[in-house]
Write a protein that holds these residues in place. Structure first.
Motif, PDB file in Angstrom:
ATOM      1  N   LEU A 217       0.826  -1.205   0.000  1.00 37.33           N
ATOM      2  CA  LEU A 217       0.000   0.000   0.000  1.00 37.33           C
ATOM      3  C   LEU A 217       0.865   1.261   0.000  1.00 37.33           C
ATOM      4  CD1 LEU A 217      -2.865   1.081  -0.037  1.00 37.33           C
ATOM      5  CD2 LEU A 217      -2.877   0.980   2.445  1.00 37.33           C
ATOM      6  N   LYS A 218       1.940   1.278   0.788  1.00 38.69           N
ATOM      7  CA  LYS A 218       2.844   2.435   0.808  1.00 38.69           C
ATOM      8  C   LYS A 218       3.427   2.694  -0.573  1.00 38.69           C
ATOM      9  CE  LYS A 218       4.498   1.881   5.531  1.00 38.69           C
ATOM     10  NZ  LYS A 218       5.622   1.452   6.350  1.00 38.69           N
TER      11      LYS A 218
ATOM     12  N   GLU B  92       2.199   1.763  -3.516  1.00 37.95           N
ATOM     13  CA  GLU B  92       1.163   2.244  -4.429  1.00 37.95           C
ATOM     14  C   GLU B  92       0.732   3.673  -4.097  1.00 37.95           C
ATOM     15  OE1 GLU B  92      -1.623  -0.997  -4.058  1.00 37.95           O
ATOM     16  OE2 GLU B  92      -0.850  -1.928  -5.887  1.00 37.95           O
ATOM     17  N   GLU B  93       0.704   4.009  -2.819  1.00 35.24           N
ATOM     18  CA  GLU B  93       0.313   5.373  -2.419  1.00 35.24           C
ATOM     19  C   GLU B  93       1.322   6.413  -2.870  1.00 35.24           C
ATOM     20  OE1 GLU B  93      -0.350   5.100   1.798  1.00 35.24           O
ATOM     21  OE2 GLU B  93      -2.472   4.612   1.529  1.00 35.24           O
ATOM     22  N   CYS B  94       2.582   6.045  -2.966  1.00 32.88           N
ATOM     23  CA  CYS B  94       3.596   7.028  -3.375  1.00 32.88           C
ATOM     24  C   CYS B  94       3.389   7.460  -4.825  1.00 32.88           C
ATOM     25  CB  CYS B  94       5.008   6.504  -3.136  1.00 32.88           C
ATOM     26  SG  CYS B  94       5.677   5.483  -4.455  1.00 32.88           S
TER      27      CYS B  94
ATOM     28  N   GLY C  52       0.407   8.309  -6.018  1.00 28.26           N
ATOM     29  CA  GLY C  52      -0.826   9.087  -6.047  1.00 28.26           C
ATOM     30  C   GLY C  52      -0.799  10.345  -6.891  1.00 28.26           C
TER      31      GLY C  52
END
Length: 159
Positions: free
Chosen positions: A65-66, A68-70, A72
């Protein structure tokens, strides 16, 4: 490298050069574009995952998740720009279109920089499981594309 933890040296330039070489391999570009256009995959993320696969390391499952969130902010910007560029293709001179492609590459490089920063802040470990590229393809429902990403790249490209 201990059995659990892995020390690697990832820089933007290293990932960028690897990406250019890997993307030019037979079948990889088409598979990447298929992943992007039909499965909403992120090519830069896939290229990073392939680099990590080549190093035989991975991040922890809870860190997906971290990572993929980077993506955004840069992902939204890239999608918007890519859509505009595609719509303009038939309405602008070839030279201007080529310039727009070069600018898109600059945006891609910025996104890779975000990924490098993210990975360098995670604890990596020796990958004893499935390749990250396979996991990503499965996550997107595109497991059938994985064979295009399974071939190892020439060892001199691992940088």
């Amino acid at each position: 490298m201990s059995p659990k933890h892995a020390d690697i040296s990832l820089t933007l330039e290293r990932l960028w050069q690897f990406s250019l070489q890997y993307y030019s391999m037979r079948g990889v570009k088409d598979a990447c574009l298929n992943l992007q256009n039909h499965f909403k995959g992120n090519v830069n993320l896939l290229l990073l995952l392939k680099w990590l696969d080549e190093q035989q390391v991975c991040f922890k499952d809870q860190d997906w998740l971290k990572v993929e969130e980077c993506l955004g902010h840069s992902e939204t910007l890239l999608h918007s720009y890519r859509d505009i560029r595609r719509r303009l293709k038939s309405h602008v001179p070839d030279a201007l279109y080529r310039e727009s492609l070069q600018f898109e590459l600059q945006l891609e490089r910025c996104q890779q920089s975000d990924l490098v920063d993210c990975i360098n802040n995670l604890e990596l470990e020796k990958n004893l499981g499935s390749p990250l590229t396979l996991r990503y393809c499965r996550q997107l429902g595109a497991e059938h594309l994985y064979p295009a990403f399974a071939e190892p790249i020439d060892n001199t490209a691992n940088m």
